[in-house]
Design an enzyme around this catalytic site. Structure first.
Site, short mmCIF file in Angstrom:
data_model
loop_
_atom_site.label_atom_id
_atom_site.label_comp_id
_atom_site.label_asym_id
_atom_site.label_seq_id
_atom_site.Cartn_x
_atom_site.Cartn_y
_atom_site.Cartn_z
N GLU A 152 -7.07 26.32 -10.03
CA GLU A 152 -8.31 26.98 -10.69
C GLU A 152 -9.04 25.61 -10.41
O GLU A 152 -9.28 24.55 -10.88
CB GLU A 152 -7.90 26.89 -12.17
CG GLU A 152 -8.86 27.79 -12.76
CD GLU A 152 -9.91 27.11 -13.79
OE1 GLU A 152 -10.96 27.06 -12.99
OE2 GLU A 152 -9.62 26.75 -14.69
N LYS A 160 1.08 16.20 -15.49
CA LYS A 160 0.11 14.95 -15.37
C LYS A 160 -1.08 15.39 -15.94
O LYS A 160 -2.20 16.02 -15.47
CB LYS A 160 0.27 14.66 -13.98
CG LYS A 160 -0.67 13.00 -13.78
CD LYS A 160 -1.25 12.95 -12.80
CE LYS A 160 -2.85 13.29 -12.83
NZ LYS A 160 -3.67 12.61 -13.52
N GLU A 209 -22.05 22.05 -8.27
CA GLU A 209 -21.68 22.13 -9.60
C GLU A 209 -22.48 21.31 -10.52
O GLU A 209 -22.42 19.87 -10.38
CB GLU A 209 -20.11 22.18 -9.60
CG GLU A 209 -19.93 22.67 -11.04
CD GLU A 209 -18.24 22.48 -10.93
OE1 GLU A 209 -17.51 23.40 -11.67
OE2 GLU A 209 -17.52 22.00 -10.06
P1 ADP Z 1 -12.71 16.33 -12.25
O1 ADP Z 1 -14.03 16.32 -11.29
O2 ADP Z 1 -12.91 17.30 -13.19
O3 ADP Z 1 -12.40 15.14 -12.86
P2 ADP Z 1 -10.35 16.04 -10.63
O4 ADP Z 1 -10.16 17.07 -9.78
O5 ADP Z 1 -11.10 14.69 -10.23
O6 ADP Z 1 -11.61 16.67 -11.54
O7 ADP Z 1 -9.46 15.80 -11.54
C1 ADP Z 1 -8.52 16.73 -12.16
C2 ADP Z 1 -7.12 16.20 -12.19
O8 ADP Z 1 -6.55 15.82 -10.82
C3 ADP Z 1 -7.03 14.95 -13.00
O9 ADP Z 1 -5.75 15.06 -13.93
C4 ADP Z 1 -6.96 13.74 -12.02
O10 ADP Z 1 -6.26 12.78 -12.39
C5 ADP Z 1 -6.30 14.68 -10.92
N1 ADP Z 1 -6.48 13.77 -9.62
C6 ADP Z 1 -7.27 13.44 -8.93
N2 ADP Z 1 -7.37 13.13 -7.94
C7 ADP Z 1 -5.81 13.52 -7.42
C8 ADP Z 1 -5.09 13.39 -6.56
N3 ADP Z 1 -5.40 12.73 -5.18
N4 ADP Z 1 -3.65 13.70 -6.44
C9 ADP Z 1 -3.32 14.39 -7.48
N5 ADP Z 1 -4.11 14.51 -8.70
C10 ADP Z 1 -5.36 13.93 -8.57
#
Ligand code: ADP
Length: 486
Positions: free
Chosen positions: A256, A180, A388
């Site tokens: 990570e 995903k 960050e």
């Molecule tokens: P960033 O702050 O770099 O956007 P995120 O952690 O929000 O990082 O997003 C990284 C990935 O995690 C993306 O693919 C996002 O769609 C996904 N993501 C965000 N929230 C969730 C969640 N609750 N469960 C699974 N995936 C998530």
């Protein structure tokens, strides 16, 4: 979108070797961060499509794991060649949906491809052990076996390389995957899937689906017992949610997560080299990487010389549309990201920080273009010290002693990358050992490569990607104890 190979522009999900629409043909828009225009509508998948993809991956696992390592390796190599043959198109798609300058996007595609090549080679070196038995009639042997179905959730800042860095070792090990990508950058992921399809991976071995409701896809990936491993790159906040969700099915996990990288310049450092390193590690991807230097520490004697040279070099960077020639810094990913750095700037200014250069959005380009910024008179009470930044802001802290700077550098819950510049070899060893980080750049600001183990400690996560260790996260060790051999 003008591509040499238009087949690379895909917007549907790739499940079980077929391009499929989401239920009810639901889609969501993908934007170009530079001007906000809609460049495509991607399939808006949810729980049901995720569960179908997992089923396909589980079925494909039964045969893929039995392929000889060299057969898996050959398909991976083909994928590697196809990625390299399509660098220009892949980079264009990446810049359009993510914003980074085209040259940087090409660099990412080649970096991403290097993981596919590396793990195509490593596939053939999954060795076990023979262990001297503990009794005279016993013989002990270990083998390594693929974990099973792997789910990967990847971020928008490296829409290509964060996928290959997980998927290549998983496939090399004999696992099958469901990916995903971030909802902000699904097109680069689909383009990789198209090339994987052309490379000849059997149906169901690689599945990629996008969706605007990340939590519902994530919940299914975590709750589904068929998934045996989750690999995540993203924020520490989301990493913690996923870790909790994976507890119920006791999945193997790699995380990570975020970073708060210190970049230390000692009095005996080569200042010009340190400035070059700081520019490279700070402004790459407009400061939006988890290993970007976040807190720069310069020792008192060289503080003024270093900060003024850093400010001069920062002013030289051209900011604009990543697709234009000669641009060094593209737009930030979205309004939320730029608002967050503006908030950090307000706090720093209110607490006495001085702006040597930058500190504002750039007029006349994109509203998401922010000027490379150097701050002095900063101190640890500012939010910029502990959060960050994820943007092109370089706060430079002044320090006097080695002990003081080690304490400051380690004063964070994060532990991903750190950097320092100095010449004294005994001091270099001491500092490298004392810094509580997974990766240390010594007299360099560029540390990423497929041949080295990438990963963090503390709340930056666990697991290592790349290198000879990168396969471990996708393998289980099985030990066989043979008896009755008298
Ligand atoms: P960033 O702050 O770099 O956007 P995120 O952690 O929000 O990082 O997003 C990284 C990935 O995690 C993306 O693919 C996002 O769609 C996904 N993501 C965000 N929230 C969730 C969640 N609750 N469960 C699974 N995936 C998530």
């Amino acid at each position: 979108m003008n591509l040499n190979n238009p087949s690379l522009l895909k917007t549907s999900a790739y499940i079980n070797g077929a391009w499929v629409e989401a239920k009810d043909n639901k889609t969501f828009p993908v934007h170009n961060p530079f001007d906000g225009s809609v460049i495509a509508h991607a399939a808006d998948c949810g729980k049901d499509e995720t569960s179908k993809a997992i089923e396909a991956a589980e079925k494909a696992f039964l045969s893929w794991k039995k392929f000889t390592a060299s057969k898996r390796s050959r398909i991976l190599k083909k994928w590697h060649q196809l990625i390299l043959a399509n660098v220009d198109d892949l980079a264009k798609i990446l810049t359009l949906e993510q914003g980074k300058p085209l040259a940087e996007a090409k660099g990412e595609i080649k970096y991403g491809a290097s993981f596919v090549e590396w793990f195509a080679e490593e596939a053939k070196r999954v060795y076990g052990d023979t262990i001297p038995g503990h009794m005279s009639d016993k013989r002990i042997v270990t083998i390594k076996q693929a974990v099973g179905v792997v789910a990967a959730i990847t971020p928008w800042n490296f829409p290509n390389a964060m996928i290959t860095r997980k998927v290549a070792p998983a496939l090399a090990a004999g696992c099958t995957v469901i990916i995903k990508p971030s909802e902000l950058t699904p097109l680069s992921a689909f383009a990789l899937a198209e090339l994987a399809d052309q490379a000849g991976f059997p149906h169901g071995v690689i599945n990629i689906l996008s969706g605007s409701d990340a939590p519902s896809i994530g919940e299914e990936m975590c709750a589904n017992k068929k998934v045996r491993k989750l690999s995540f790159t993203g924020s520490t906040r989301v990493g913690k949610i996923l870790l909790k969700q994976c507890a119920d099915t006791v999945k193997k996990v790699s995380m990570e997560l975020g970073g708060n990288a210190p970049f230390i310049v000692f009095n005996d450092a080569d200042i010009d080299e340190a400035v070059k390193g700081a520019i490279a590690s700070k402004y790459r991807n407009a400061g939006q990487t988890c290993i970007c230097s976040n807190r720069i520490f310069a020792q008192a004697e060289i503080y003024d010389a270093f900060t003024s040279k850093l400010a001069e070099a920062s002013k030289e960077l051209s900011v604009g549309n990543g697709l234009d020639e000669g641009i060094h810094v593209g737009p930030m990913i979205e309004e939320k990201a730029i608002a967050s750095i503006e908030n950090l700037m307000e706090d720093a200014k209110a607490k006495g920080a001085e702006i040597l250069t930058g500190g504002h959005r750039i007029e006349g380009t994109s509203k998401l273009n922010y000027a490379p910024t150097v701050l002095t008179k900063v101190h640890p009470e500012m939010k910029i010290f502990s959060q960050e930044i994820f943007g092109p802001i370089a706060p430079v802290f002044k320090f006097e002693t080695l002990e003081e700077v080690i304490n400051l550098a380690n004063d964070t819950e994060y532990g991903l990358a750190c950097y320092f510049y100095g010449k004294d070899y005994a001091m270099i060893w001491k500092v490298a050992e004392a810094l509580e980080y997974g990766m240390v750049g010594i007299n360099t600001g560029m540390i990423s490569t497929a041949v080295a183990p990438f990963g963090g400690v503390k709340e930056s996560g666990f697991g290592r990607e790349g290198s000879k260790y990168g396969m471990d996260d996708y393998l289980e060790i099985k030990y066989m104890c043979w008896g009755g051999i008298d």
